[in-house]
Design an enzyme around this catalytic site. Structure first.
Site, PDB file in Angstrom:
ATOM      1  N   ASP A 303       0.858  -1.203   0.000  1.00 61.43           N
ATOM      2  CA  ASP A 303       0.000   0.000   0.000  1.00 61.43           C
ATOM      3  C   ASP A 303       0.893   1.252   0.000  1.00 61.43           C
ATOM      4  O   ASP A 303       0.820   2.084   0.904  1.00 61.43           O
ATOM      5  CB  ASP A 303      -0.912  -0.064   1.234  1.00 61.43           C
ATOM      6  CG  ASP A 303      -1.973   1.014   1.232  1.00 61.43           C
ATOM      7  OD1 ASP A 303      -2.087   1.744   0.226  1.00 61.43           O
ATOM      8  OD2 ASP A 303      -2.697   1.118   2.251  1.00 61.43           O
ATOM      9  N   LYS A 305       0.942   3.810  -2.015  1.00 61.18           N
ATOM     10  CA  LYS A 305       0.283   5.065  -2.437  1.00 61.18           C
ATOM     11  C   LYS A 305       1.266   5.960  -3.181  1.00 61.18           C
ATOM     12  O   LYS A 305       1.530   7.101  -2.791  1.00 61.18           O
ATOM     13  CB  LYS A 305      -0.339   5.810  -1.260  1.00 61.18           C
ATOM     14  CG  LYS A 305      -1.462   5.025  -0.582  1.00 61.18           C
ATOM     15  CD  LYS A 305      -2.227   5.857   0.413  1.00 61.18           C
ATOM     16  CE  LYS A 305      -3.316   5.080   1.105  1.00 61.18           C
ATOM     17  NZ  LYS A 305      -2.831   4.025   2.010  1.00 61.18           N
ATOM     18  N   ASP A 308       3.920  10.434  -7.272  1.00 64.13           N
ATOM     19  CA  ASP A 308       4.854  11.442  -7.795  1.00 64.13           C
ATOM     20  C   ASP A 308       4.815  11.448  -9.326  1.00 64.13           C
ATOM     21  O   ASP A 308       4.040  10.715  -9.944  1.00 64.13           O
ATOM     22  CB  ASP A 308       6.269  11.105  -7.271  1.00 64.13           C
ATOM     23  CG  ASP A 308       7.087  12.367  -7.043  1.00 64.13           C
ATOM     24  OD1 ASP A 308       7.032  13.269  -7.899  1.00 64.13           O
ATOM     25  OD2 ASP A 308       7.776  12.439  -6.015  1.00 64.13           O
ATOM     26  N   ARG A 442      -6.633  -2.678  12.153  1.00 62.50           N
ATOM     27  CA  ARG A 442      -6.584  -2.769  13.613  1.00 62.50           C
ATOM     28  C   ARG A 442      -7.753  -3.540  14.210  1.00 62.50           C
ATOM     29  O   ARG A 442      -7.637  -4.079  15.322  1.00 62.50           O
ATOM     30  CB  ARG A 442      -6.474  -1.369  14.206  1.00 62.50           C
ATOM     31  CG  ARG A 442      -5.064  -0.799  14.039  1.00 62.50           C
ATOM     32  CD  ARG A 442      -5.011   0.685  14.225  1.00 62.50           C
ATOM     33  NE  ARG A 442      -5.647   1.407  13.136  1.00 62.50           N
ATOM     34  CZ  ARG A 442      -5.800   2.716  13.095  1.00 62.50           C
ATOM     35  NH1 ARG A 442      -5.396   3.456  14.113  1.00 62.50           N
ATOM     36  NH2 ARG A 442      -6.370   3.297  12.068  1.00 62.50           N
TER      37      ARG A 442
END
Ligand code: 6AU
Length: 471
Positions: A303, A305, A308, A442
């Site tokens: 993950d 992300k 750029d 979580r």
């Protein structure tokens, strides 16, 4: 009524709400006549008059519980009707929900309330159909829509095909005929517009096609539609394993992630990590993780992300100590740089022969996320041009292609938020909002009994998916 409509047509012409020239409509059609009723807010008397006449078109007025104006132009009209006739109003959010799946519709209403939709101009009918979809999703019943102008370009048909009665104050031809009668336009203009209308109709739309179809098909069917080979494999795997769970193993110790993966492996479709938070990372960790992924048949997602320019994203994906392109079946990327991010990521795969897939982070689960409706639409369009894109990370049903996958984070049974902006929903809520693959972090990693949490989320998610495709 006809006299009133004739007078009103002249007033609309005088206040520049009807314009002639070369224009492009919201749905991209060229038009020689443009009706822009936004100016009405500057003329309160006309606004009130038009609202009253419009409300006069309602059928079965005693059985209307709510009204809903389509933003923005119809909002003040709906407000006037609401106040004048004492009928409660609801508002459908126009902006993408920056606040998770919460509150798509503002206002107090009951499941089963009947609602009339108010709109200013109908071309293809898509704004009304989108409004109908969201109101129906909240349990409201829509039977009719009141419209000031029907541009006669297919919108009425599209709306009525979806079982909704449409009443309009004017058709475009009627409006122009009134203007011709009052010597405001010439018969040439009327002819030109009539000719234009005969040649140009808006695309056919229905409530049922598009996004709702994705939600009704099962994963095996959708795997046949997917253009990305990896999206197709993931959809098949979810059906075979009976799980839509993507475990977010956001732990900082390599061993803890491996232990959790061993435990969760048989019950998950994807294991998602943030490789840059692991404190004792080395490539042997990746090797072990790969072994577990083939042993228990789940995919790996980094993950990261990416967000750029193409060149930097390409280097970040391929190089450095993590060598993500070599091992991550899936990655996440922000669409903010535009198409070049996809070009850059694709370039990094030039020596990789295994299938790879990108989820675009189109909406975020955090409170106050800046992913506006315009951004969301642009991201959905971006995904259409690349078969590396396997789906969107998002909070709601924002795309229609059944071959793409909705990945939704922000799921926890025991909390509605954390103290750093994360917002949580239940499995059932996110699946009904279009989630296919669901991220739980979580909710599982912090549980004292991890296996039972894994099974609990897996089972609730699967039941909600089964319920969605069968209802
Ligand atoms: O269940 P949690 O809150 O412990 O973890 C959610 C996981 C985290 C986030 O980095 C990620 O989902 N996430 C994402 C993703 C998947 O890209 C996007 C988002 O909008 N919200 C979000 O929480 O690993």
């Amino acid at each position: 009524m006809e006299k009133q409509l004739k007078e009103l047509a002249i007033r609309l012409y005088e206040i520049d709400a009807v314009k002639f020239g070369d224009f492009i409509t919201k749905v991209g059609l060229k038009t020689p006549v443009y009706v822009d009723l936004r100016v009405l807010i500057s003329y309160p008397k006309i606004l009130k008059q038009i609202s009253n006449i419009l409300w006069g078109l309602t059928a079965d007025v005693d059985n209307v519980n709510q009204i809903c104006g389509v933003p923005y132009t119809a909002l003040p009209i709906a407000s006037i009707i609401s106040a004048e006739w004492d009928i409660p109003m609801v508002i459908r959010r126009k902006e993408a929900k920056a606040y998770g799946t919460k509150k798509m519709i503002e206002g107090n209403f009951k499941h089963g309330d009947t609602c009339v939709i108010i709109e200013d101009v109908v071309t293809s009918g898509s704004s009304i159909l989108e409004t109908v979809r969201d109101l129906k999703n909240e349990g409201l019943q829509i039977t009719q829509t009141l419209v000031i102008l029907d541009r006669q370009q297919g919108g009425r048909k599209n709306i009525e095909k979806s079982g909704i009665k449409m009443q309009s104050l004017y058709t475009l031809t009627q409006l122009l005929e009134y203007l011709l009668e009052a010597n405001k336009i010439t018969s040439e203009t009327l002819k030109e517009v009539t000719h234009y209308l005969a040649q140009h109709s808006a695309p056919v739309k229905t409530l049922e096609d598009g996004s709702s179809r994705r939600l009704k098909l099962d994963f095996t069917e959708r795997s046949k539609i997917a253009t990305s080979p990896l999206a197709s494999k993931l959809l098949k795997l979810m059906d075979q394993k009976g799980t839509t769970l993507c475990l977010a193993a956001d732990l900082t110790s390599a061993n803890e992630i491996l232990e959790l993966s061993e435990l969760a492996g048989p019950h998950i479709a994807v294991l998602k990590i943030h490789v840059d938070i692991i404190e004792d990372f080395d490539l042997s960790f990746i090797q072990k993780l790969k072994q577990l992924s083939s042993k228990h048949k789940f995919y790996l997602m980094e993950d990261r992300k990416f967000g750029d320019i193409g060149n930097t994203a390409s280097l970040q994906y391929e190089k450095g100590i993590y060598k993500i392109a070599e091992w991550a079946d899936f990655i996440t990327a922000h669409p903010v740089p535009g198409p070049s991010i996809l070009d850059g990521l694709k370039y990094a795969l030039r020596n990789v022969s295994d299938d790879r897939g990108i989820f675009l982070v189109t909406q975020m689960s955090s409170n106050g996320a800046l992913t506006t409706e315009t951004y969301v639409k642009a991201s959905v369009t971006l995904s259409q041009d690349s078969n590396l894109v396997v789906g969107h990370v998002c909070q709601s049903n924002i795309f229609s292609d059944p071959g793409l996958i909705q990945l939704t984070p922000g799921v926890k049974l025991t909390q509605t938020s954390d103290n750093l902006g994360q917002q949580y929903n239940t499995p059932e809520v996110v699946v009904n909002a279009g989630a296919d693959l669901v991220v739980v972090g979580r909710g599982i990693t912090e549980s004292p009994d991890k296996l039972s949490s894994i099974l609990n989320y897996k089972n609730q998610l699967w039941a909600a998916y089964k319920n969605r495709i069968s209802s």
